[in-house]
Design a protein around this motif. Structure first.
Motif, PDB file in Angstrom:
ATOM      1  N   MET A 195      35.720 -10.105  -8.106  1.00 55.69           N
ATOM      2  CA  MET A 195      36.756 -11.118  -6.451  1.00 55.69           C
ATOM      3  C   MET A 195      36.783 -12.128  -6.387  1.00 55.69           C
ATOM      4  O   MET A 195      37.922 -12.801  -5.541  1.00 55.69           O
ATOM      5  CB  MET A 195      35.087 -10.709  -5.848  1.00 55.69           C
ATOM      6  N   LYS A 196      36.122 -13.480  -7.069  1.00 51.86           N
ATOM      7  CA  LYS A 196      36.495 -14.558  -7.078  1.00 51.86           C
ATOM      8  C   LYS A 196      37.372 -14.460  -7.665  1.00 51.86           C
ATOM      9  O   LYS A 196      38.819 -15.377  -7.564  1.00 51.86           O
ATOM     10  CB  LYS A 196      35.571 -15.979  -8.527  1.00 51.86           C
ATOM     11  N   LYS A 197      38.269 -14.009  -8.946  1.00 52.29           N
ATOM     12  CA  LYS A 197      39.313 -14.411  -9.605  1.00 52.29           C
ATOM     13  C   LYS A 197      40.914 -13.044  -8.936  1.00 52.29           C
ATOM     14  O   LYS A 197      41.253 -14.098  -8.577  1.00 52.29           O
ATOM     15  CB  LYS A 197      39.543 -12.836 -10.987  1.00 52.29           C
ATOM     16  N   ILE A 198      40.054 -12.588  -7.667  1.00 53.30           N
ATOM     17  CA  ILE A 198      41.355 -11.976  -6.938  1.00 53.30           C
ATOM     18  C   ILE A 198      41.304 -13.251  -5.559  1.00 53.30           C
ATOM     19  O   ILE A 198      42.738 -13.513  -5.204  1.00 53.30           O
ATOM     20  CB  ILE A 198      40.711 -10.268  -6.136  1.00 53.30           C
ATOM     21  N   PHE A 199      40.616 -13.370  -5.464  1.00 54.74           N
ATOM     22  CA  PHE A 199      40.244 -15.153  -4.350  1.00 54.74           C
ATOM     23  C   PHE A 199      41.639 -15.871  -4.173  1.00 54.74           C
ATOM     24  O   PHE A 199      42.695 -16.122  -3.644  1.00 54.74           O
ATOM     25  CB  PHE A 199      39.130 -14.978  -3.896  1.00 54.74           C
ATOM     26  N   ARG A 200      41.196 -16.014  -6.072  1.00 48.62           N
ATOM     27  CA  ARG A 200      41.701 -17.317  -6.006  1.00 48.62           C
ATOM     28  C   ARG A 200      43.638 -17.133  -6.672  1.00 48.62           C
ATOM     29  O   ARG A 200      44.120 -17.877  -6.217  1.00 48.62           O
ATOM     30  CB  ARG A 200      41.393 -17.631  -7.703  1.00 48.62           C
ATOM     31  N   HIS A 201      43.698 -15.456  -7.253  1.00 48.90           N
ATOM     32  CA  HIS A 201      44.799 -15.476  -7.435  1.00 48.90           C
ATOM     33  C   HIS A 201      46.211 -14.787  -5.836  1.00 48.90           C
ATOM     34  O   HIS A 201      47.412 -15.305  -6.487  1.00 48.90           O
ATOM     35  CB  HIS A 201      45.093 -13.709  -8.047  1.00 48.90           C
ATOM     36  N   LEU A 202      44.867 -14.463  -5.391  1.00 46.17           N
ATOM     37  CA  LEU A 202      45.836 -13.616  -4.129  1.00 46.17           C
ATOM     38  C   LEU A 202      46.422 -15.678  -2.684  1.00 46.17           C
ATOM     39  O   LEU A 202      47.516 -15.730  -2.170  1.00 46.17           O
ATOM     40  CB  LEU A 202      45.178 -13.193  -3.153  1.00 46.17           C
ATOM     41  N   ASN A 203      45.735 -16.400  -3.395  1.00 47.60           N
ATOM     42  CA  ASN A 203      45.811 -17.229  -2.476  1.00 47.60           C
ATOM     43  C   ASN A 203      47.019 -18.610  -3.521  1.00 47.60           C
ATOM     44  O   ASN A 203      47.234 -19.699  -2.663  1.00 47.60           O
ATOM     45  CB  ASN A 203      44.624 -18.756  -2.080  1.00 47.60           C
ATOM     46  N   LYS A 204      47.471 -18.340  -4.609  1.00 49.13           N
ATOM     47  CA  LYS A 204      48.934 -18.582  -4.504  1.00 49.13           C
ATOM     48  C   LYS A 204      49.529 -18.500  -3.670  1.00 49.13           C
ATOM     49  O   LYS A 204      50.104 -17.679  -3.199  1.00 49.13           O
ATOM     50  CB  LYS A 204      48.926 -18.397  -5.750  1.00 49.13           C
ATOM     51  N   PRO A 205      51.053 -19.585  -3.403  1.00 51.14           N
ATOM     52  CA  PRO A 205      51.580 -20.032  -2.710  1.00 51.14           C
ATOM     53  C   PRO A 205      52.862 -19.028  -2.767  1.00 51.14           C
ATOM     54  O   PRO A 205      53.105 -18.183  -1.507  1.00 51.14           O
ATOM     55  CB  PRO A 205      52.018 -21.581  -2.390  1.00 51.14           C
ATOM     56  N   GLU A 206      53.335 -18.539  -3.078  1.00 53.00           N
ATOM     57  CA  GLU A 206      54.465 -17.766  -4.015  1.00 53.00           C
ATOM     58  C   GLU A 206      54.396 -15.907  -3.599  1.00 53.00           C
ATOM     59  O   GLU A 206      55.262 -15.207  -3.086  1.00 53.00           O
ATOM     60  CB  GLU A 206      54.771 -17.789  -5.035  1.00 53.00           C
ATOM     61  N   PHE A 207      52.676 -15.485  -2.936  1.00 54.54           N
ATOM     62  CA  PHE A 207      52.549 -13.976  -2.669  1.00 54.54           C
ATOM     63  C   PHE A 207      52.537 -14.518  -1.075  1.00 54.54           C
ATOM     64  O   PHE A 207      52.251 -13.631  -0.763  1.00 54.54           O
ATOM     65  CB  PHE A 207      51.247 -13.729  -3.332  1.00 54.54           C
ATOM     66  N   LYS A 208      52.214 -15.417  -0.595  1.00 51.59           N
ATOM     67  CA  LYS A 208      52.327 -15.332   0.465  1.00 51.59           C
ATOM     68  C   LYS A 208      51.324 -14.806   1.375  1.00 51.59           C
ATOM     69  O   LYS A 208      51.286 -13.951   2.582  1.00 51.59           O
ATOM     70  CB  LYS A 208      53.097 -14.738   1.684  1.00 51.59           C
ATOM     71  N   VAL A 209      49.638 -15.024   1.216  1.00 52.14           N
ATOM     72  CA  VAL A 209      48.598 -14.145   1.066  1.00 52.14           C
ATOM     73  C   VAL A 209      47.528 -15.181   1.420  1.00 52.14           C
ATOM     74  O   VAL A 209      47.679 -16.167   0.596  1.00 52.14           O
ATOM     75  CB  VAL A 209      48.254 -12.947   0.096  1.00 52.14           C
ATOM     76  N   LYS A 210      46.751 -14.818   2.291  1.00 52.93           N
ATOM     77  CA  LYS A 210      45.473 -15.533   2.585  1.00 52.93           C
ATOM     78  C   LYS A 210      43.950 -14.655   2.535  1.00 52.93           C
ATOM     79  O   LYS A 210      44.356 -13.888   3.470  1.00 52.93           O
ATOM     80  CB  LYS A 210      45.473 -16.041   4.375  1.00 52.93           C
ATOM     81  N   THR A 211      43.207 -15.053   1.708  1.00 48.98           N
ATOM     82  CA  THR A 211      41.708 -15.073   1.726  1.00 48.98           C
ATOM     83  C   THR A 211      40.886 -15.422   1.663  1.00 48.98           C
ATOM     84  O   THR A 211      41.213 -17.228   1.477  1.00 48.98           O
ATOM     85  CB  THR A 211      42.131 -14.015   0.969  1.00 48.98           C
ATOM     86  N   SER A 212      39.475 -15.651   1.188  1.00 39.02           N
ATOM     87  CA  SER A 212      38.795 -16.943   1.775  1.00 39.02           C
ATOM     88  C   SER A 212      38.784 -16.819   0.260  1.00 39.02           C
ATOM     89  O   SER A 212      37.341 -16.256  -0.763  1.00 39.02           O
ATOM     90  CB  SER A 212      37.743 -15.691   2.165  1.00 39.02           C
ATOM     91  N   LEU A 213      38.430 -18.198  -0.200  1.00 36.43           N
ATOM     92  CA  LEU A 213      37.904 -18.911  -1.319  1.00 36.43           C
ATOM     93  C   LEU A 213      36.488 -18.924  -1.671  1.00 36.43           C
ATOM     94  O   LEU A 213      36.083 -19.474   0.148  1.00 36.43           O
ATOM     95  CB  LEU A 213      39.130 -20.148  -1.140  1.00 36.43           C
ATOM     96  N   PRO A 214      36.392 -18.833  -2.190  1.00 33.27           N
ATOM     97  CA  PRO A 214      34.829 -18.882  -2.470  1.00 33.27           C
ATOM     98  C   PRO A 214      34.171 -20.554  -2.804  1.00 33.27           C
ATOM     99  O   PRO A 214      35.261 -21.229  -3.091  1.00 33.27           O
ATOM    100  CB  PRO A 214      33.771 -18.643  -4.091  1.00 33.27           C
ATOM    101  N   MET A 215      33.360 -21.467  -1.959  1.00 28.47           N
ATOM    102  CA  MET A 215      33.645 -22.156  -1.870  1.00 28.47           C
ATOM    103  C   MET A 215      32.234 -23.022  -3.133  1.00 28.47           C
ATOM    104  O   MET A 215      31.412 -22.188  -3.513  1.00 28.47           O
ATOM    105  CB  MET A 215      33.216 -23.210  -0.424  1.00 28.47           C
ATOM    106  N   PRO A 216      32.180 -24.707  -4.276  1.00 24.90           N
ATOM    107  CA  PRO A 216      31.148 -24.440  -4.834  1.00 24.90           C
ATOM    108  C   PRO A 216      29.947 -24.710  -4.070  1.00 24.90           C
ATOM    109  O   PRO A 216      29.492 -25.463  -2.919  1.00 24.90           O
ATOM    110  CB  PRO A 216      32.187 -25.566  -5.328  1.00 24.90           C
ATOM    111  N   THR A 217      28.949 -24.395  -4.994  1.00 28.78           N
ATOM    112  CA  THR A 217      27.342 -25.066  -4.519  1.00 28.78           C
ATOM    113  C   THR A 217      27.276 -26.986  -4.998  1.00 28.78           C
ATOM    114  O   THR A 217      28.356 -27.377  -5.034  1.00 28.78           O
ATOM    115  CB  THR A 217      26.549 -24.163  -5.692  1.00 28.78           C
ATOM    116  N   THR A 218      26.430 -27.177  -3.849  1.00 31.18           N
ATOM    117  CA  THR A 218      26.161 -28.517  -4.260  1.00 31.18           C
ATOM    118  C   THR A 218      26.050 -28.922  -5.611  1.00 31.18           C
ATOM    119  O   THR A 218      24.607 -27.751  -6.312  1.00 31.18           O
ATOM    120  CB  THR A 218      25.042 -29.420  -2.935  1.00 31.18           C
TER     121      THR A 218
END
Length: 667
Positions: free
Chosen positions: A99-122
């Protein structure tokens, strides 16, 4: 499309164990538990933290929260997935990693797709009793002991992620939907699948992780047989069994599924996972929830989406078939299905509805207090009866539905507002009484007298002709389509052409030089041969790594090297960029000046994908195509951006503006 060769095998007993444990290990943290998790792993001292509300979910747990007035989603993963994550070996991955791989890949600008990116822990390690969490190695999730549905398994170690919030509203919350909005969702899913194909082709670890058993993977449909017993009505049990029997004889034993394309799927494109910017203009903001992602048949992504379109607020208003067809039309315009995939859509939709209804019955049996499990229950049974039950009683119904899906794929056009035109698909389900049936026009009625010729048709007979030099009927068809389409992007057409375009095959000498020099000389020779006005076309495919070769000699390179050979020509270079070029030349007649129109489309040279019946189209992927090669695009989509279209539209402008002058020269 790259994929692992060995598929994880399982049985219905695995499905039973998996589903049973998912129900037992469904997270059930309170708002206070979530607040402690946030302060332990995702916040700094002094941060303003609020837990707004719990969101609907199937077998995990999601909360909407705010940190310093910014919205996020807290996802607490099911105990089954969390167990896979905590017990994995260092070099292995699990579904949460996928899921982390998918989120990061889909959010690349060339695909024109938006999904929920995971946020880092403190980075600060804080203790808060039993809620203190260990940050994972990648720093984008944490592990906490939290309660689950089964008291005997609580507290349980669960993986928690803080996800970016996509501003908007779920499609399921919209009070009404238009058919065009459903089609827009299909377009969005098409872009998601283009991006997932790219991930499939370029990330072997993602494919390895995705190649796992999942109860909701459509290819495992037969595994629900054990749960049919939990369906309380006999006619419904028999209907589901009929779907399973057909699935087995056609797709499994019959081998039809072997021809389906494969890739990493989204797997759950339903109205709860589609985020709208608002409930007014139908614009899609993003897609969430890739918890069911797996490596499987690509056609399942659209068949699942069509299934849930039938259950949307639009589909439930006795427009279920219309909704499914609209979703298909949008998707097919971006990600064209093969005829073989289209053929089995109705069965795959019925299979998904059978899984949803059957596992829903089992899940409710296991957890009768969770009313969310009944969300799609009755509408799912109604849709299954429509798409399958009634078809078993009336074979003509099955043919009519298949034809509706065929029409959805055949026609794609946009309305003046930029949305897809779906007026031909906006029809009620058969249960709705047709008050105009007695006067309804039927497609098979041939009793009407021949249609009168229009004024435009009569004028065409007297128009001067221009000869397009080609013996290729497909080229002639494409050029005529472009010249009749106005700007190439909308239904709006410019004024009628003052000329008739005909074609003729002429054997001309092979010329050398630059594309423009070749085009001018070729057109001049053709005008002499025809003795009138002519159009010639010279197309080049230019690789930047080879200083624009093969260029105008692409035909000979393609004949000698083939599509794979063309790719091998630039294997030495990291530069895979290039451009397609069409130089259109027009000459009004022998001895007249030749005018040049240069159209170009820039993109990438890629391994062949799509239909192989139109030259080098399968290896050229325009930047503007959303990740599709020319060969994968619809005719309308290709016309809107192609080098040929751009050159011929320049010609169209010239023929319109200089019509009188050109007519005088032709006569």
């Amino acid at each position: 499309m790259s994929q692992p060769s060995n598929e994880t095998k399982t049985s219905s007993s695995s499905l039973a164990s998996d589903e049973e444990m998912r129900k037992l290990l469904k997270p059930s943290p309170s708002a206070d538990d979530i607040l402690k998790v946030l302060r332990s792993s995702y916040c700094n001292d002094g941060d303003d933290v609020k837990v707004s509300k719990q969101l609907e979910s199937y077998d995990d747990c999601n909360y909407l929260v705010e940190i310093n007035n910014t919205k996020y989603i807290v996802k607490v993963h099911n105990g089954v997935e969390s167990g896979y994550y905590t017990n994995k070996k260092n070099d292995d991955g699990c579904h949460i990693d996928l899921m982390k791989k998918i989120f990061r890949h889909l959010n690349k600008p060339e695909f024109k797709v938006k999904t929920s990116l995971p946020m880092p822990t403190t980075n600060v390690s804080k203790k808060d009793g039993e809620h203190s969490g260990a940050s994972t190695e990648d720093g984008f999730s944490s592990i906490h002991k939290l309660p689950v549905v089964s008291a005997s398994h609580s507290p349980h170690q669960l993986v928690v992620q803080l996800l970016e919030y996509i501003e908007g509203i779920p499609m399921s919350s919209c009070r009404s939907l238009s058919i065009e909005t459903i089609a827009s969702a299909g377009i969005y899913l098409g872009r998601v699948c283009v991006a997932l194909d790219d991930l499939t082709n370029n990330d072997e670890q993602a494919c390895k992780i995705a190649n796992h058993y999942h109860a909701w993977d459509g290819k495992n449909t037969l595994d629900i047989r054990k749960f049919v017993q939990y369906i309380d009505k006999q006619d419904r049990r028999e209907m589901v069994q009929s779907v399973l029997d057909k699935f087995e004889t056609t797709l499994v034993k019959g081998g039809a599924s072997e021809q389906f394309r494969k890739g990493i799927l989204q797997s759950d494109f339903n109205d709860a996972n589609i985020i709208m910017k608002n409930d007014i203009n139908g614009e899609i903001a993003g897609v969430i929830d890739f918890g069911d992602s797996t490596l499987s048949w690509r056609v399942l992504d659209i068949s699942v989406a069509m299934t849930y379109a039938m259950l949307s607020v639009y589909g439930r208003a006795n427009r279920g078939l219309s909704a499914a067809a609209a979703m298909l039309r949008g998707f097919h315009s971006i990600y064209p299905l093969t005829s073989h995939e289209q053929k089995h859509l109705r069965l795959l939709i019925a299979a998904r509805l059978s899984c949803s209804a059957t596992l829903g019955a089992y899940s409710y049996h296991m957890n009768p207090s969770n009313k969310y499990l009944l969300l799609h229950a009755e509408p799912a049974w109604t849709a299954l009866d429509l798409i399958w039950g009634q078809c078993c009683k009336n074979p003509g119904m099955a043919s009519a539905i298949d034809n509706l899906f065929y029409v959805a794929c055949k026609k794609t056009s946009t309305s003046s507002g930029g949305l897809f035109n779906c007026t031909d698909l906006s029809i009620p389900d058969p249960c709705v009484v047709d008050l105009l049936e007695s006067v309804r026009k039927h497609g098979g009625d041939t009793s009407e007298p021949p249609e009168k010729r229009t004024k435009i048709q009569e004028e065409t007979d007297t128009k001067p002709s221009i000869t397009f030099v080609t013996g290729n009927k497909k080229k002639l068809e494409e050029v005529k389509r472009i010249l009749q389409a106005g700007d190439g992007k909308t239904e709006k057409k410019v004024e009628q052409l003052s000329f008739v375009i005909t074609n003729q095959k002429i054997d001309l000498p092979e010329l050398q030089g630059s594309p423009v020099e070749i085009a001018k000389e070729k057109c001049s020779l053709a005008a002499k041969e025809v003795g009138g006005a002519v159009i010639t076309e010279d197309t080049s495919l230019c690789f930047n790594a080879l200083n624009n070769l093969p260029g105008p000699y692409i035909k000979w390179f393609l004949d000698d090297c083939g599509l794979d050979g063309l790719n091998n020509m630039i294997a030495f270079s990291e530069d895979k960029t290039g451009y397609a070029q069409t130089v259109v030349a027009f000459c009004p007649g022998p001895g007249e000046d030749t005018i040049i129109f240069d159209g170009r489309t820039h993109g990438l040279i890629v391994p062949p994908r799509g239909k192989l019946d139109f030259g080098w189209d399968p290896i050229f992927q325009p930047y503007e195509s959303g990740g599709l090669t020319y060969a994968e695009m619809s005719k309308e989509g290709k016309d809107a951006i192609s080098h040929r279209s751009r050159a011929f539209l320049q010609l169209r402008d010239h023929l319109s503006k200089e019509a009188d002058t050109i007519k005088a020269k032709i006569k």
